[in-house]
Write an enzyme that holds these catalytic residues in place. Structure first.
Site, PDB file in Angstrom:
ATOM      1  N   ARG A 244       5.593   2.003   0.176  1.00 27.97           N
ATOM      2  CA  ARG A 244       7.080   2.949   0.131  1.00 27.97           C
ATOM      3  C   ARG A 244       6.114   3.967  -1.077  1.00 27.97           C
ATOM      4  O   ARG A 244       6.766   4.926  -1.121  1.00 27.97           O
ATOM      5  CB  ARG A 244       8.041   3.204   0.996  1.00 27.97           C
ATOM      6  CG  ARG A 244       8.800   2.123  -0.208  1.00 27.97           C
ATOM      7  CD  ARG A 244       9.813   0.900   1.084  1.00 27.97           C
ATOM      8  NE  ARG A 244       9.505   1.316   1.974  1.00 27.97           N
ATOM      9  CZ  ARG A 244      10.826   0.152   2.672  1.00 27.97           C
ATOM     10  NH1 ARG A 244      11.899   0.407   2.652  1.00 27.97           N
ATOM     11  NH2 ARG A 244       9.695  -0.803   3.971  1.00 27.97           N
TER      12      ARG A 244
ATOM     13  N   GLU B 112       6.089  -2.454  -1.381  1.00 28.48           N
ATOM     14  CA  GLU B 112       5.410  -1.517  -2.405  1.00 28.48           C
ATOM     15  C   GLU B 112       4.982  -0.286  -1.708  1.00 28.48           C
ATOM     16  O   GLU B 112       4.531   1.337  -2.417  1.00 28.48           O
ATOM     17  CB  GLU B 112       4.107  -2.396  -3.051  1.00 28.48           C
ATOM     18  CG  GLU B 112       3.084  -2.090  -2.097  1.00 28.48           C
ATOM     19  CD  GLU B 112       3.624  -3.164  -0.821  1.00 28.48           C
ATOM     20  OE1 GLU B 112       4.834  -3.674  -1.227  1.00 28.48           O
ATOM     21  OE2 GLU B 112       2.461  -3.530   0.012  1.00 28.48           O
TER      22      GLU B 112
ATOM     23  N   LYS C 107       5.159 -13.698  -1.697  1.00 27.52           N
ATOM     24  CA  LYS C 107       5.480 -13.474  -0.261  1.00 27.52           C
ATOM     25  C   LYS C 107       5.825 -14.860  -0.153  1.00 27.52           C
ATOM     26  O   LYS C 107       4.588 -15.873  -0.680  1.00 27.52           O
ATOM     27  CB  LYS C 107       4.584 -12.907   0.490  1.00 27.52           C
ATOM     28  CG  LYS C 107       4.412 -11.481   0.591  1.00 27.52           C
ATOM     29  CD  LYS C 107       3.373 -10.575   1.819  1.00 27.52           C
ATOM     30  CE  LYS C 107       3.411  -8.800   1.808  1.00 27.52           C
ATOM     31  NZ  LYS C 107       4.508  -8.837   2.243  1.00 27.52           N
TER      32      LYS C 107
ATOM     33  N   LYS D 143      -1.985   3.882   4.022  1.00 29.00           N
ATOM     34  CA  LYS D 143      -1.732   2.821   2.529  1.00 29.00           C
ATOM     35  C   LYS D 143      -2.897   1.967   2.426  1.00 29.00           C
ATOM     36  O   LYS D 143      -3.650   1.904   3.333  1.00 29.00           O
ATOM     37  CB  LYS D 143      -0.116   2.551   2.791  1.00 29.00           C
ATOM     38  CG  LYS D 143      -0.321   0.662   2.477  1.00 29.00           C
ATOM     39  CD  LYS D 143       1.139   0.024   2.673  1.00 29.00           C
ATOM     40  CE  LYS D 143       1.401  -0.682   2.393  1.00 29.00           C
ATOM     41  NZ  LYS D 143       2.546  -2.024   2.472  1.00 29.00           N
TER      42      LYS D 143
ATOM     43  N   ASP E  11       8.464  -5.865  -3.058  1.00 24.90           N
ATOM     44  CA  ASP E  11       7.580  -6.290  -1.461  1.00 24.90           C
ATOM     45  C   ASP E  11       7.421  -4.632  -0.650  1.00 24.90           C
ATOM     46  O   ASP E  11       6.224  -5.095   0.040  1.00 24.90           O
ATOM     47  CB  ASP E  11       7.851  -7.576  -0.912  1.00 24.90           C
ATOM     48  CG  ASP E  11       6.631  -8.262  -0.079  1.00 24.90           C
ATOM     49  OD1 ASP E  11       5.497  -7.401   0.068  1.00 24.90           O
ATOM     50  OD2 ASP E  11       6.674  -8.649   0.641  1.00 24.90           O
TER      51      ASP E  11
HETATM   52  N1  BES Z   1       2.506  -5.057   3.543  1.00 23.19           N
HETATM   53  C1  BES Z   1       3.882  -5.361   3.870  1.00 23.19           C
HETATM   54  C2  BES Z   1       4.126  -4.966   5.448  1.00 23.19           C
HETATM   55  C3  BES Z   1       3.232  -6.319   6.426  1.00 23.19           C
HETATM   56  C4  BES Z   1       3.912  -6.798   6.867  1.00 23.19           C
HETATM   57  C5  BES Z   1       2.440  -5.521   6.442  1.00 23.19           C
HETATM   58  C6  BES Z   1       3.298  -7.829   8.126  1.00 23.19           C
HETATM   59  C7  BES Z   1       1.454  -6.611   8.050  1.00 23.19           C
HETATM   60  C8  BES Z   1       1.592  -7.363   8.246  1.00 23.19           C
HETATM   61  C9  BES Z   1       5.213  -4.546   2.902  1.00 23.19           C
HETATM   62  O1  BES Z   1       4.379  -3.986   2.227  1.00 23.19           O
HETATM   63  C10 BES Z   1       5.966  -5.593   2.831  1.00 23.19           C
HETATM   64  O2  BES Z   1       6.147  -6.546   2.546  1.00 23.19           O
HETATM   65  N2  BES Z   1       7.377  -4.624   3.987  1.00 23.19           N
HETATM   66  C11 BES Z   1       8.065  -5.857   3.686  1.00 23.19           C
HETATM   67  C12 BES Z   1       9.655  -5.076   3.344  1.00 23.19           C
HETATM   68  C13 BES Z   1      11.039  -5.036   3.081  1.00 23.19           C
HETATM   69  C14 BES Z   1      10.905  -6.004   1.902  1.00 23.19           C
HETATM   70  C15 BES Z   1      12.505  -3.865   2.482  1.00 23.19           C
HETATM   71  C16 BES Z   1       8.599  -6.026   4.307  1.00 23.19           C
HETATM   72  O3  BES Z   1       8.083  -6.071   6.220  1.00 23.19           O
HETATM   73  O4  BES Z   1       9.354  -7.676   5.229  1.00 23.19           O
HETATM   74 ZN    ZN Z   2       2.809  -4.125   1.921  1.00 25.86          ZN
HETATM   75 ZN    ZN Z   3       4.327  -5.432   0.391  1.00 30.33          ZN
END
Ligand code: BES
Ligand code: ZN
Ligand code: ZN
Length: 509
Positions: A364, A362, A286, A274, A360
């Site tokens: 996947r 993104e 965020k 990724k 968010d």
């Molecule tokens: N990049 C984030 C995940 C992340 C969180 C990485 C904390 C490093 C530290 C990812 O893209 C994300 O925002 N995931 C969401 C998914 C949800 C919207 C289904 C998450 O974890 O809240």
């Molecule tokens: Zn991310």
């Molecule tokens: Zn994200």
């Protein structure tokens, strides 16, 4: 950053010219301390043993893991006793931690050089693996991200102070050559890992998709790798629509990079990383801080890509008999009038219609296109590493990554994990959870609006794009960076997962 040089010698603790010599002792209670000789290598001089016994008797030093205590033999000769912890709990992972604590201790003592006595009783793996672990641990723990610190007039950042060389004292002279070879290997590994850490630590205004693509290109030139990049137009033409959608709100052009090391004619191992160079969340912006997935530090959302670049680089540097292809979708996730939205339905590279329920989620999406694209190479297996879900931190915390996927591939990763001393923990992909991602208007949605098994849902989503390829997914969201100093890392990028994947690639059959 000043590169620390590690030399090997068969000198004794008294012979070395190093300013400080570190000598390890297992933990001992008073009784054991009296009968000290049991744990002592024959090459530890009597003076050191006598002093160490005194320390144990006075309870100043018990040999607890990573404990250290200075032991002056004369004005000029400083030996530092370092604790190896309990003998029955000692293993390669403890050894790595001890080596790292020694390096950090020496740096704090502001010495120019130090020696480490590698007694035979330190060796738990074979000797080469132990020496390699010594090198890896030393170089990884002395890493400092000082690239953006204004240099002083001597051209130094404030990295490792005056520390310049480390001497590894081996007990048996016959081990000198094997140690040198193992250290050279570990230097290749540590340099590549530290380079990946630089990429992860660099701010998003510098480490853009183009910047990272260019780094991969430079490595390709240096190590004779095959480098391919698809830019905006090619991404569009090739129907990598999910990558296009995620990057649509950004001014930075997306780059779809493929880096190949062809060290064998076998079907390739495809490594997908990724590569979100900044994850603001997109229109599902965020919050700044105070949430498990806040915007702060989302420059590290390309850690998967940086890791995969390093794995291919290491495979090439160590000339593995392996065929490895790293595939990195690189782009930003930003809010804008052109951004993709919630409710959009986007056709993935393999034709599946994805309903966007959260911009968010993104990671996947870009991985899905990359997975489907990887099928072109008829991979023997596919592994992805991704900072995918904040929930990974909830599941197992920050001392290991979550792994999901095909049984056999996951087992192979678990084996590699033990060799590399990088922890992973398997989560189940129970089929019932597939319904959590069923879409009313399309084939699949990218997240569930209510809470649920967040990390597993990431895995379930990705599973739709792997077809029959043996596959494993590493969610490194909680391990890629650290706020506090860990065993062999300062705060910032850890480089987690690279050594694990290097072991996997090296042993893959
Ligand atoms: N990049 C984030 C995940 C992340 C969180 C990485 C904390 C490093 C530290 C990812 O893209 C994300 O925002 N995931 C969401 C998914 C949800 C919207 C289904 C998450 O974890 O809240
Ligand atoms: Zn991310
Ligand atoms: Zn994200």
């Amino acid at each position: 950053m000043v590169v620390i040089n590690i030399t090997v010698s068969g000198k004794s603790i008294l012979e070395t010219d190093a300013e400080v010599v570190y000598v390890g002792f297992f933990q001992a209670d008073e009784k054991e301390a009296k009968n000290f000789t049991k744990q002592i290598s024959k090459n530890i001089p009597q003076q050191v043993i006598i002093k160490a016994k005194e320390l144990f008797a006075a309870k100043k030093f018990e040999g607890k893991k990573k404990q250290n205590y200075p032991l002056y033999l004369s004005d000029k000769k400083l030996v530092v006793a370092v604790g190896l912890g309990k003998k029955e709990e000692y293993n390669s992972y403890v050894f790595r931690q001890v080596v790292a604590s020694v390096a950090k201790n020496a740096r704090d003592r502001k010495v120019k050089n130090y020696a480490f006595f590698l007694g035979n009783n330190f060796v738990r793996m074979n000797f080469e693996a132990t020496a390699q672990a010594f090198g890896e641990s030393t170089w990884l723990s002395l890493y400092k991200f000082d690239k953006l610190k204004t240099k002083d007039k001597n051209g130094n950042g404030n990295g490792n102070g005056i520390l310049q060389t480390v001497e590894l004292l081996v007990e048996d002279r016959k081990n000198i050559e094997p140690a040198k070879k193992a250290l050279l290997n570990s230097q290749h590994i540590a340099e590549s890992i530290n380079h990946a850490r630089d990429l992860i630590n660099l701010p998003p205004n510098i480490a853009t998709p183009k910047y990272i693509a260019n780094e991969a290109k430079e490595l390709a030139k240096k190590y004779g790798l095959k480098f391919t990049v698809l830019g905006r137009k090619e991404i569009e033409k090739n129907n990598l629509n999910l990558i296009k959608a995620v990057s649509s709100g950004s001014n930075e052009e997306a780059q779809f990079v493929i880096l190949e090391y062809n060290g064998s004619s076998k079907a390739p191992i495809c490594l997908v990383g990724k590569g979100i160079t900044y994850d603001s969340g997109g229109l599902n912006l965020k919050p700044y801080i105070g949430s498990s997935t806040s915007m702060r530090n989302m420059k590290s959302d390309m850690a998967g890509a940086a890791s995969m670049i390093a794995v291919v680089e290491i495979a090439a540097r160590l000339k593995f008999n392996a065929h490895v292809i790293a595939i990195m979708p690189l782009c930003e996730n930003m809010p804008d009038g052109k951004s993709y939205r919630c409710d959009d339905v986007i056709k993935a590279y393999n034709g599946i219609n994805i309903e966007i329920t959260n911009t968010d989620a993104e990671g996947r999406l870009v991985l899905a296109d990359a997975f489907a694209y990887a099928q072109k190479y008829k991979p023997a297996c596919l592994i992805d590493a991704a900072t995918l879900t904040g929930a990974a931190m909830v599941a197992v915390g920050y001392m290991g990554a979550c792994v999901m996927g095909s049984k056999e591939t996951v087992e192979k990763l678990k084996f590699a994990s033990k060799e590399a001393d990088e922890r992973i923990w398997e989560l189940p992909l129970w089929e019932e959870y597939a319904e959590l991602l069923e879409s009313k208007v399309g084939d699949l949605k990218n997240s569930n609006e209510s809470s649920g098994p967040g990390t597993i849902m990431g895995g379930i989503f990705l599973k739709n794009f792997v077809e029959k390829t043996p596959w494993a997914h590493l969610d490194i969201a909680a391990t890629a960076t650290t706020e506090k100093d860990l065993h062999y890392t300062e705060s910032g990028a850890t480089g987690f997962g690279i050594r694990l994947l290097v072991e996997f690639v090296k042993k893959y059959r």
